[in-house]
Motif scaffolding. Structure first.
Motif, PDB file in Angstrom:
ATOM      1  N   LYS A  89       6.792 -19.389 -51.274  1.00 18.72           N
ATOM      2  CA  LYS A  89       7.307 -18.258 -52.249  1.00 18.72           C
ATOM      3  C   LYS A  89       6.393 -17.590 -53.236  1.00 18.72           C
ATOM      4  O   LYS A  89       5.537 -18.454 -53.861  1.00 18.72           O
ATOM      5  N   TRP A  90       6.132 -16.620 -52.243  1.00 21.54           N
ATOM      6  CA  TRP A  90       4.856 -15.733 -52.845  1.00 21.54           C
ATOM      7  C   TRP A  90       5.135 -14.906 -54.426  1.00 21.54           C
ATOM      8  O   TRP A  90       6.715 -14.527 -54.941  1.00 21.54           O
ATOM      9  N   CYS A  91       4.775 -15.386 -56.124  1.00 24.44           N
ATOM     10  CA  CYS A  91       4.719 -15.543 -56.921  1.00 24.44           C
ATOM     11  C   CYS A  91       3.895 -15.110 -57.923  1.00 24.44           C
ATOM     12  O   CYS A  91       3.058 -15.200 -57.154  1.00 24.44           O
ATOM     13  N   TYR A  92       4.163 -14.249 -58.509  1.00 19.45           N
ATOM     14  CA  TYR A  92       3.171 -14.115 -59.987  1.00 19.45           C
ATOM     15  C   TYR A  92       2.982 -14.746 -60.855  1.00 19.45           C
ATOM     16  O   TYR A  92       4.268 -14.991 -61.393  1.00 19.45           O
TER      17      TYR A  92
ATOM     18  N   SER B  63      -1.613 -14.320 -58.511  1.00 19.80           N
ATOM     19  CA  SER B  63      -0.018 -14.461 -57.772  1.00 19.80           C
ATOM     20  C   SER B  63      -0.990 -15.444 -57.240  1.00 19.80           C
ATOM     21  O   SER B  63      -1.965 -15.690 -55.795  1.00 19.80           O
ATOM     22  N   ALA B  64       0.436 -15.702 -55.957  1.00 22.45           N
ATOM     23  CA  ALA B  64       0.139 -16.948 -55.045  1.00 22.45           C
ATOM     24  C   ALA B  64       1.281 -17.155 -54.508  1.00 22.45           C
ATOM     25  O   ALA B  64       3.062 -17.055 -54.968  1.00 22.45           O
ATOM     26  N   PHE B  65       0.841 -18.462 -53.784  1.00 18.84           N
ATOM     27  CA  PHE B  65       2.633 -19.226 -53.209  1.00 18.84           C
ATOM     28  C   PHE B  65       3.084 -19.836 -53.497  1.00 18.84           C
ATOM     29  O   PHE B  65       2.111 -21.174 -54.216  1.00 18.84           O
TER      30      PHE B  65
ATOM     31  N   ASN C 205       9.041 -14.432 -58.745  1.00 20.62           N
ATOM     32  CA  ASN C 205       9.584 -14.651 -56.958  1.00 20.62           C
ATOM     33  C   ASN C 205       8.825 -12.769 -57.016  1.00 20.62           C
ATOM     34  O   ASN C 205       9.808 -12.558 -57.655  1.00 20.62           O
ATOM     35  N   ASP C 206       8.281 -12.413 -56.163  1.00 24.08           N
ATOM     36  CA  ASP C 206       7.646 -10.861 -55.677  1.00 24.08           C
ATOM     37  C   ASP C 206       9.661 -10.243 -54.887  1.00 24.08           C
ATOM     38  O   ASP C 206       8.991  -8.661 -55.040  1.00 24.08           O
TER      39      ASP C 206
END
Length: 826
Positions: free
Chosen positions: A273-276, A267-269, A297-298
């Motif tokens: 946008k924070w994403c998995y 998981s990272a930006f 996107n989370d």
């Protein structure tokens, strides 16, 4: 068609350095390959995953000094790079003691329980229809598309080949693929710029082509259209993604959990946008699946980035590699819109890594999105002319302003290289050979001789038959065309001929006039839906090998004239006037009937007027001349409705009658279960007519599998004046054989078929045709037969085993038969 697929067929038969390149293989401590391991440049987002054999290739335009190799349950491996180009690395991953529990859950076939990746996947399912352009009532955007062909796996043997003698300058454009690591030579580029408009309330979309530029071969709109059809528009959110007439299961499909393993890896930006990050790979081999990963996107559960690589074990012919990348951007902090779509296919006659092939690459870029700008419904129904001269002759500044991605140095060089190549005599000779093989015609000036594959034939009436013909051909967009042929039979010692012409009077309405005359031998019982095509000829009357005596042939002299028009796209109306004479072509077959005076007649003279409607929704064509090429053949439904009126005492006409006929055929993609073809035909003749004008249920006395014919019926075994028939044929695409270990590697495909016919014949027709001695039987109990087949034998052949269901007591009834068919399919 000679300037279309022939370029593709020809090319398939015959370095600018990046900053950092690395390739190798990843194994575990026991020497087994680690499939789907992550390989990325250190401290970057540029990476790839290993294939089923643990191999990888990674390339970047930036300079890096190390790579990271990782997989769930293994220690992260840091590999220092001592050079810009590092090939054939051997990487060994060690198991991580603290992660052994994770290995049990995620390595190999992952668990469907307590898997966080599946929790995220279900969130994607719940929200997949609430994003992108579907979020708005209306939308429009700019679209730039680049198609490219590359000759790949360039080696010294190919460079020194005599084939390229005098054309050595082409090797100056060699480059290396960032996906596969193979060297390649760009040989064709096409650029297109369009405006796309859509209305979700009206369920309408329209694309207006504003510019097109290509290198390579002239008049290649059909080639371009063919490749674009192979790379159909697709949506990763759909359950199935269709390529090469095959339905691949999407990793975002609701059925994906049954065919894929999923691993939550990171998981990272991604662009704030924070994403998995989820990695996926197939549970089984030989199925139409992908491997790769995606970032989601989370909060919106929309895909930010995704890459898909077809499994190398997928049951797919002539395609060695399929690789897809898609990128999405964020609008108003919540809506994700596609901005880039990259599709690469590696076409090759062999699947071995060292074999030569052709890269087909499509890059599509999207920009300037606008929403909720209403357009009238008429806007979507109006036809536009995509072949206007100015569209294909835009100046350079047009492309400089509208390209959303600059051409590379090598891509720019292709335009110049091919302009030079076309002036070399040796290349012209090779091109002409390919043209003849692809089109079946040999070009002599503006006249084509052929088809070369129908020069020789054989049937019971003519014995050995020789045929030679030709057609006018100035370009694929000719407004008129003339075709002729002459033939001679050595048994009946008769000369046959045909001449046909057609002329397109108006491009917008496609108003066309046509006419011709043919004197020939014909198998009149080969189809239910009759045709007045002057130069049409049934395969059944010219087979070299037949089952039983195929002597029920007729001599025909047919003249036609008429016109057709298309008031709307793919809707055609046609009016045809025809005059034909029919008589038996053999002594063992009779067309005799009683005339109105009770006398026996053996020849039929009959003028007809036919009004027909053809509707082919979703059909795609190329060209704007009198003849167009269908580029998505077998991928759209087809409807036909025809009314025929027979004229008596006009031009010596023998009978007055009314006839109605209808046909509906439809291909169906049934998800992961394969592809089904279906056809329904019905018809009725309302007045008594002789045998030559009735509707025999079409038999098949050849050793070829012919769709829409009844394999275990002889010609004229059933004759009707009212009929209905059903044909079903389903290809499972190897879904069953892929589960049988001994058959898995053969890439065979299962085919099943069912055929049925119902019909009646009136007492008046039986009495009228009494003199010919034929048993006038109609299938009032519904005749049926079924078949099972094994397809994709040597990738070009299918063998069918056919079984008769009833009417087993008919004279010489064929209870069982074996037929085959050759064909090219992916």
């Amino acid at each position: 068609m000679k300037h279309s697929l022939l370029a593709f067929i020809f090319l398939i038969s015959i370095q600018a350095l990046a900053q950092t390149k690395v390739s190798g293989v990843v194994n575990d401590e026991f020497g087994d390959p680690v499939a789907f391991a992550n390989v990325i440049f250190k401290d970057s987002n540029e990476g790839t995953i290993t294939n089923e054999d643990g191999r990888f290739y990674l390339e970047s335009s930036d300079s890096y000094s190390a790579i990271w190799v990782s997989f769930v349950g293994y220690e992260l491996k840091n590999i220092e790079l001592t050079a810009r180009v590092t090939y054939d690395l051997s990487v060994v991953l060690k198991e991580e003691a603290s992660s052994l529990d994770e290995v049990v859950v995620y390595s190999g076939k992952t668990s469907k329980k307590d898997n966080p990746a599946l929790v995220i996947l279900r969130k994607i399912w719940e929200n997949r229809r609430e994003n992108g352009v579907k979020k708005f009532d209306q939308y429009e955007y700019d679209k730039y598309e680049k198609l490219e062909f590359d000759l790949n796996t360039i080696d010294s043997g190919l460079i020194k080949s005599k084939v390229f003698k005098g054309m050595e300058f082409v090797w100056e454009q060699i480059d290396t693929s960032k996906i596969t690591g193979n060297s390649y030579l760009p040989i064709f580029i096409n650029e297109a710029y369009s405006k796309v408009y859509g209305d979700n309330l009206l369920n309408e979309e329209k694309e207006i082509l504003e510019g097109n530029k290509n290198s390579g071969f002239e008049n290649n709109q059909t080639l371009i259209a063919f490749i674009k059809d192979l790379y159909k528009e697709y949506d990763v959110y759909d359950n199935y993604m269709k390529f090469f007439d095959k339905a691949f299961t999407s990793p975002l499909s609701k059925t994906g959990i049954d065919v894929y393993n999923y691993v939550l890896l990171d998981s990272a930006f991604r662009d704030n946008k924070w994403c998995y990050n989820i990695v996926y790979y197939p549970r089984r081999k030989n199925e139409l699946t992908f491997k790769g990963d995606f970032w989601v996107n989370d909060t919106t559960w929309a895909i930010k980035e995704i890459n898909l690589q077809a499994s190398k074990s997928a049951n797919l012919n002539w395609v060695r590699e399929v690789y897809i990348e898609q990128e999405f951007d964020v609008l108003n902090d919540s809506i994700f819109l596609i901005t880039r779509d990259y599709f690469l296919s590696d076409f090759s006659l062999k699947k071995k890594e060292g074999a030569r092939g052709i890269y087909g690459k499509r890059t599509t870029l999207y920009d300037n999105y606008q929403f909720d700008r209403v357009k009238d419904k008429k806007f979507y129904s109006e036809q536009t002319d995509p072949y206007a001269y100015e569209i294909y002759n835009r100046p350079d500044d047009f492309w400089e302003q509208r390209r959303m991605e600059s051409l590379s140095k090598d891509e720019k060089g292709v335009y110049k290289m091919l302009d030079t190549l076309k002036t070399i005599p040796r290349f012209k000779s090779l091109y002409n050979i390919a043209a003849t093989l692809a089109s079946g015609y040999y070009e002599v000036g503006n006249f084509d001789i052929g088809p070369v594959f129908s020069v020789f034939g054989f049937n019971e009436a003519e014995g050995l038959r020789i045929r030679l013909g030709g057609r006018t051909y100035f370009s694929q967009n000719d407004p008129w065309r003339l075709e002729v042929f002459g033939a001679y039979g050595f048994r009946d010692e008769r000369f046959k001929y045909g001449v046909s012409g057609k002329w397109l009077l108006d491009r917008k309405s496609r108003l066309t006039v046509f006419g011709g005359n043919r004197k020939d031998v014909e198998q009149t019982g080969a189809s239910l839906t009759t045709s007045n095509d002057v130069l049409g000829r049934s395969l059944a009357s010219s087979s070299l090998i037949t089952v039983g005596a195929n002597d029920k042939l007729s001599r025909i002299n047919l003249s036609t004239a008429g016109f057709s028009m298309e008031p709307a796209k793919n809707l055609k109306f046609q009016l045809t006037g025809s005059y034909r004479t029919l008589e038996s072509a053999t002594e063992t077959f009779s067309l005799d009937y009683f005339d109105q005076n009770g006398e026996i007649q053996s020849e039929i003279s009959q003028p007809e007027i036919e009004f027909a409607v053809f509707y082919t929704p979703r059909r795609k064509t190329s060209g704007y001349g009198v003849e167009r090429t269908i580029i998505n053949d077998g991928d759209f439904p087809s409807f036909y409705l025809g009314y025929t009126y027979g004229l008596k005492d006009v031009l010596g006409g023998d009978f007055e009658y009314n006839k109605l006929q209808a046909l509906y055929t439809q291909p169906w993609n049934i998800g992961g279960l394969g592809r089904l073809w279906s056809t329904i035909e019905v018809g009725k003749i309302y007045d008594p007519v002789p045998l030559g004008l009735l509707s025999p249920i079409p038999g098949n006395q050849t050793l070829f599998s012919i769709y829409n014919a009844f394999t275990n019926l002889d010609f004229y075994e059933f004759v009707t004046d009212s009929y209905a028939s059903l044909h079903l044929q389903h290809n499972f695409g190897g879904r069953i054989f892929s589960r049988v270990p001994l058959l898995r590697k053969l890439d065979l495909r299962e085919v099943v078929g069912f055929r049925a016919a119902y019909g009646t014949i009136s007492d008046e027709n039986i009495a009228l045709n009494a003199p010919n001695g034929l048993l006038m039987q109609a299938p009032e109990d519904i005749y049926w037969e079924w078949s099972v087949g094994v397809g994709n034998i040597f990738r070009v052949f299918r063998l069918d085993f056919n079984f008769r269901g009833n009417y087993l007591g008919n004279p010489d009834a064929r209870k069982f038969g074996v037929t085959g068919v050759f064909g090219f399919s992916f």
